[in-house]
Design a protein around this motif. Structure first.
Motif, PDB file in Angstrom:
ATOM      1  N   ALA A 109       0.833  -1.209   0.000  1.00 55.56           N
ATOM      2  CA  ALA A 109       0.000   0.000   0.000  1.00 55.56           C
ATOM      3  C   ALA A 109       0.864   1.254   0.000  1.00 55.56           C
ATOM      4  O   ALA A 109       0.599   2.213  -0.741  1.00 55.56           O
ATOM      5  N   LEU A 110       1.916   1.260   0.816  1.00 61.22           N
ATOM      6  CA  LEU A 110       2.814   2.414   0.843  1.00 61.22           C
ATOM      7  C   LEU A 110       3.566   2.570  -0.475  1.00 61.22           C
ATOM      8  O   LEU A 110       3.770   3.690  -0.950  1.00 61.22           O
ATOM      9  N   THR A 128      -4.663  -7.493  -1.892  1.00 59.17           N
ATOM     10  CA  THR A 128      -3.835  -8.301  -2.781  1.00 59.17           C
ATOM     11  C   THR A 128      -4.501  -9.657  -2.946  1.00 59.17           C
ATOM     12  O   THR A 128      -4.779 -10.349  -1.972  1.00 59.17           O
ATOM     13  N   ILE A 129      -4.750 -10.019  -4.192  1.00 62.84           N
ATOM     14  CA  ILE A 129      -5.490 -11.235  -4.511  1.00 62.84           C
ATOM     15  C   ILE A 129      -4.511 -12.262  -5.054  1.00 62.84           C
ATOM     16  O   ILE A 129      -3.911 -12.069  -6.109  1.00 62.84           O
ATOM     17  N   GLY A 130      -4.328 -13.349  -4.322  1.00 61.73           N
ATOM     18  CA  GLY A 130      -3.384 -14.370  -4.749  1.00 61.73           C
ATOM     19  C   GLY A 130      -3.732 -15.698  -4.122  1.00 61.73           C
ATOM     20  O   GLY A 130      -4.871 -16.153  -4.192  1.00 61.73           O
ATOM     21  N   THR A 131      -2.737 -16.342  -3.497  1.00 59.29           N
ATOM     22  CA  THR A 131      -2.984 -17.601  -2.790  1.00 59.29           C
ATOM     23  C   THR A 131      -4.044 -17.390  -1.720  1.00 59.29           C
ATOM     24  O   THR A 131      -4.881 -18.251  -1.467  1.00 59.29           O
ATOM     25  N   GLY A 132      -4.001 -16.241  -1.070  1.00 61.68           N
ATOM     26  CA  GLY A 132      -5.029 -15.795  -0.138  1.00 61.68           C
ATOM     27  C   GLY A 132      -5.399 -14.370  -0.499  1.00 61.68           C
ATOM     28  O   GLY A 132      -5.158 -13.911  -1.613  1.00 61.68           O
ATOM     29  N   LEU A 227      -7.382  -0.204  -3.950  1.00 61.30           N
ATOM     30  CA  LEU A 227      -6.372  -0.679  -4.892  1.00 61.30           C
ATOM     31  C   LEU A 227      -6.339  -2.202  -4.858  1.00 61.30           C
ATOM     32  O   LEU A 227      -6.370  -2.807  -3.791  1.00 61.30           O
ATOM     33  N   ILE A 228      -6.247  -2.803  -6.031  1.00 64.07           N
ATOM     34  CA  ILE A 228      -6.249  -4.252  -6.148  1.00 64.07           C
ATOM     35  C   ILE A 228      -4.905  -4.705  -6.699  1.00 64.07           C
ATOM     36  O   ILE A 228      -4.479  -4.273  -7.777  1.00 64.07           O
ATOM     37  N   GLY A 229      -4.226  -5.576  -5.938  1.00 66.25           N
ATOM     38  CA  GLY A 229      -2.925  -6.085  -6.357  1.00 66.25           C
ATOM     39  C   GLY A 229      -2.949  -7.588  -6.542  1.00 66.25           C
ATOM     40  O   GLY A 229      -3.944  -8.262  -6.278  1.00 66.25           O
ATOM     41  N   GLY A 230      -1.833  -8.126  -6.991  1.00 66.00           N
ATOM     42  CA  GLY A 230      -1.716  -9.553  -7.268  1.00 66.00           C
ATOM     43  C   GLY A 230      -1.523  -9.805  -8.758  1.00 66.00           C
ATOM     44  O   GLY A 230      -1.862  -8.967  -9.593  1.00 66.00           O
ATOM     45  N   GLY A 261      -6.398  -0.952 -10.326  1.00 64.16           N
ATOM     46  CA  GLY A 261      -5.353  -1.948 -10.229  1.00 64.16           C
ATOM     47  C   GLY A 261      -4.042  -1.306  -9.808  1.00 64.16           C
ATOM     48  O   GLY A 261      -3.775  -0.141 -10.121  1.00 64.16           O
ATOM     49  N   CYS A 262      -3.235  -2.041  -9.065  1.00 66.86           N
ATOM     50  CA  CYS A 262      -1.916  -1.541  -8.662  1.00 66.86           C
ATOM     51  C   CYS A 262      -1.013  -1.385  -9.881  1.00 66.86           C
ATOM     52  O   CYS A 262      -1.192  -2.049 -10.902  1.00 66.86           O
ATOM     53  N   GLU A 263      -0.022  -0.511  -9.745  1.00 67.34           N
ATOM     54  CA  GLU A 263       0.838  -0.175 -10.874  1.00 67.34           C
ATOM     55  C   GLU A 263       2.290  -0.609 -10.704  1.00 67.34           C
ATOM     56  O   GLU A 263       3.034  -0.682 -11.688  1.00 67.34           O
ATOM     57  N   THR A 264       2.718  -0.886  -9.482  1.00 68.32           N
ATOM     58  CA  THR A 264       4.149  -1.116  -9.255  1.00 68.32           C
ATOM     59  C   THR A 264       4.540  -2.589  -9.286  1.00 68.32           C
ATOM     60  O   THR A 264       5.699  -2.925  -9.074  1.00 68.32           O
ATOM     61  N   GLY A 265       3.574  -3.484  -9.575  1.00 64.84           N
ATOM     62  CA  GLY A 265       3.888  -4.901  -9.740  1.00 64.84           C
ATOM     63  C   GLY A 265       4.525  -5.506  -8.506  1.00 64.84           C
ATOM     64  O   GLY A 265       4.218  -5.139  -7.371  1.00 64.84           O
TER      65      GLY A 265
END
Length: 282
Positions: A109-110, A128-132, A227-230, A261-265
Motif C-alpha cells: 500500500a505504501l 492483494t489477490i493471490g494464494t489468499g 487498490l487491487i494487487g496480485g 489496479g496496482c501499478e508497481t507490480g
C-alpha cells in the motif's frame, strides 16, 4: 546516493533488490523460499552478509502480524518459518545495519502511495489477490496497523460461512476451474476459456464473492480508492469485471470510491518497505 537492500519474503520466493533512495532498482534477484526455519533464516542472513558492505540499511516485507518496533510476528496463519525467529534482530545482528520490517500488504500500500496508483490519495484500502487475500489500510497518508497489528486482514473475515480468502482468492478460482476442466490449469487458462459456460459460471460466482469483500471494505472504511494487487491484475479484463460487479452490488460506491489496479507490480512491497525505512531513519 544511499543504497538499500530491500527484501520481499513470500511463501514461494524471496525476492530482493538493491535500491537507491529514490527507488531506482540497481540489481535484483530471487531464491526459492525454504520452509525449514533454520534454512530459511540462513537464506536471509546470507543475503544480508553478501550485501552489507554496499548498502546503508535493510528493508523487509513479509506476511504476518508484524510489530515494526520489535520485529515480532504473531500471525497464527503463516508457516512456522515466518515466526520462528525475530528477523529484525537477526538481520541487525549479522549485518550491523538498521533493519525495518513490516507486513507485506502494508508495504505494498505504501509503495503504491509513493510511486503507484495511490499517489494522488490519502485514504486507501489495498487488497492483494493471490494464494489468499491480503489487505492494508492507509488513513490520512499513514498506515493504520490496529491495536494488535492485524488491521486490514480482509482474508480472515467470514463471508458466507467461510474465510473470504477461501472464497475470493485466485487460488480458489484456479482450483475450481481445474475441477471443471478435469486437469490442472493456471490463471491465464481461466481467462482464455471464459466463453465456456461452465468456466464462466465458476468465474462469475468467484467474482461476486470477491466483489463482496471489496465492497464491504469500502463500506466499512470509506476510502477514496480501493487498490487491487496480485498477479491476476495482469489480466486486462479482471479489473474491469471486478469494478462492474462491485458497483452492481454497491451502486452508491460509484459516486465516491474508485477501484484501481496496482501499478508497481512485484516491486510494490519493496518500495513501501524502503519508504518506511527512510521515514524511521529521519
Amino acid at each position: 546516493m544511499k543504497k538499500y537492500l530491500t527484501i520481499d519474503i513470500g511463501g514461494t520466493f524471496i525476492k530482493y533488490s538493491i535500491m537507491e533512495e529514490n527507488y531506482r532498482v540497481l540489481e535484483e534477484g530471487s531464491i526459492p523460499t525454504k520452509k525449514e526455519p533454520e534454512l530459511f533464516l540462513t537464506q536471509l542472513t546470507t543475503l544480508a552478509v553478501e550485501h552489507k558492505e554496499k548498502v546503508d540499511g535493510i528493508a523487509v516485507c513479509i506476511a504476518g502480524f508484524i510489530n515494526p518496533q520489535t520485529g515480532e510476528n504473531t500471525d497464527f496463519s503463516v508457516g512456522e518459518h515466518f515466526r520462528a525467529y525475530n528477523l529484525k534482530e537477526e538481520l541487525e545482528r549479522i549485518s550491523g545495519l538498521a533493519v525495518t520490517i513490516e507486513n507485506d500488504s502494508n508495504c505494498a500500500a505504501l509503495g503504491e502511495m509513493v510511486v503507484g496508483a495511490g499517489r494522488d490519495y490519502k485514504d486507501i484500502c489495498l487488497l492483494t489477490i493471490g494464494t489468499g487475500i491480503g489487505g492494508a489500510i492507509v488513513i490520512d497518508g499513514h498506515l493504520w496497523r490496529g491495536s494488535h497489528f492485524k488491521a486490514g486482514e480482509a482474508g480472515l473475515m467470514r463471508l458466507g460461512g467461510e474465510n473470504s480468502e477461501y472464497a475470493g482468492a485466485t487460488s480458489v478460482l484456479v482450483k475450481r476451474v481445474s475441477k471443471v476442466a478435469g486437469k490442472t490449469v493456471d490463471g491465464p487458462y481461466v481467462f482464455e476459456h471464459l466463453l465456456e459456460p461452465e468456466i464462466a459460471a465458476v468465474y462469475q460466482d468467484w467474482l461476486e464473492k470477491l466483489s463482496a469483500v471489496v465492497g464491504n471494505m469500502a463500506m466499512l472504511l470509506d476510502p477514496q480508492v480501493v487498490l487491487i494487487g496480485g498477479g491476476i491484475c495482469q489480466e486486462p479484463r479482471f479489473i474491469r469485471d471486478l469494478k462492474a460487479k462491485v458497483y452492481e452490488l454497491y451502486p452508491h460506491l460509484l459516486e465516491y470510491t474508485e477501484i484501481k489496479g496496482c501499478e508497481t507490480g512485484n516491486q510494490a512491497g519493496r518500495i513501501g518497505a524502503l519508504a518506511l525505512h527512510k521515514e524511521e531513519m529521519i
